[in-house]
Design an enzyme around this catalytic site. Structure first.
Site, PDB file in Angstrom:
ATOM      1  CE1 TYR A 158      15.046  21.762  16.944  1.00 60.72           C
ATOM      2  CE2 TYR A 158      16.571  20.681  18.189  1.00 60.72           C
ATOM      3  CZ  TYR A 158      15.280  21.036  18.078  1.00 60.72           C
ATOM      4  OH  TYR A 158      14.462  20.912  18.812  1.00 60.72           O
ATOM      5  N   PRO A 189      12.165  24.278  28.520  1.00 60.85           N
ATOM      6  CG  PRO A 189      14.275  23.053  29.434  1.00 60.85           C
ATOM      7  CD  PRO A 189      13.490  23.627  28.103  1.00 60.85           C
ATOM      8  N   GLY A 226      10.058  30.247  29.683  1.00 62.27           N
ATOM      9  CA  GLY A 226       9.001  30.822  29.846  1.00 62.27           C
ATOM     10  C   GLY A 226       9.156  31.236  31.329  1.00 62.27           C
TER      11      GLY A 226
END
Length: 275
Positions: A52, A199, A202
């Site tokens: 990241y 989480p 989607g």
């Protein structure tokens, strides 16, 4: 609360730092404000990785939170490096590479020990025993507390557990993406923490009528319904939703107080068949 590794207590709804911009102020100050607010609201698990920002995300967290509050767990990941490929990254599970990434993470996070270190990806070109052996050596040296994995299959998890103690798995998983249901089941059977990445995305992106309907009935948002479903689906699930906005952060964390009735949960369970 969940005891990671049987002895490290964290609240089950954490925070994923991947989305935090790490550019110059005022953007950087806004990112620091978000993660500070997360801790103020009781978050005790924050997830980051070398990947990241290639260390920039770890540095940002240290700027915002060091010295760290008692009980705050910042977990990071190693095993991926920058590359000129189209993906922008490649595996690097060589023992020397892993040791170097851990040393950099220790400096960036301003700690002497990373309480939970996860292997971001298993390098297919390096024997798994060598990769986990390097992390185990760092554990013996006191630089790593506990070892976890990311994006693994049931077979890979089993192989890893035969080599060293594995306390966490971080795989992509959400209400509509249950490909790794068998991995979740294996984690539940072994008491291993399961940190679903993406989480919410989607489920929210799909915006199914059923999720929207359940949210409307509960006076909640689809994202909150998705997170509440995860928390009730398995006791080992520790969701780590991420955001760069305080309002969105507060909305996500409020999902911990959302009760899904058996009827609502049954409706949501039917949205995607387990793999």
């Amino acid at each position: 609360m969940f005891q990671v590794g049987g002895d490290l207590g964290v609240r089950r709804l954490g925070f994923g730092a991947m989305r935090l911009p790490t550019g110059p102020s005022p953007v950087r100050e806004a990112s620091r404000a978000v993660v500070r607010r997360a801790v103020e609201l009781g978050v005790t698990l924050i997830d980051t990785a070398h990947m990241y920002g290639w260390g920039a995300n770890e540095e940002l967290l240290a700027e915002a939170l060091y010295p760290y509050a008692d009980g705050l767990l910042i977990t990071t990941k190693v095993g991926v490096v920058r590359s000129a490929s189209s993906d922008g990254w490649r595996h690097d599970g060589r023992p020397d590479g892993l040791r170097g990434q851990v040393e950099h993470a220790l400096r960036r996070l301003r700690v002497e020990r990373i309480e939970l270190l996860q292997l971001h990806r298993i390098d297919p070109e390096v024997p798994l025993a060598d990769q986990l052996g390097a992390l185990r050596e760092l554990q013996v040296q006191g630089k790593v507390g506990r070892i976890g994995l990311s994006e693994v299959t049931v077979a890979e998890l089993g192989q890893a557990c035969a080599i060293t103690d594995v306390v966490s798995v971080q795989n992509r998983y959400n209400l509509l993406d249950r490909k790794h249901e068998p991995v979740l089941a294996a984690c539940e059977a072994a008491g291993i923490a399961f940190l679903p990445w993406r989480p919410v995305a989607g489920a929210v992106a799909a915006a199914t009528a059923e999720i929207t309907a359940v949210a409307a009935e509960l006076g909640a948002t689809p994202a909150q319904v998705s997170l509440a479903w995860l928390l009730g689906h398995s006791p080992v699930i520790l969701p780590i939703p991420g955001t760069a906005r305080i309002a969105h952060l507060e909305e996500n964390l409020a999902a911990a107080q959302l009760d899904l009735s058996p009827v609502h949960r049954n409706r949501l369970d039917r949205l995607a068949e387990p793999a």
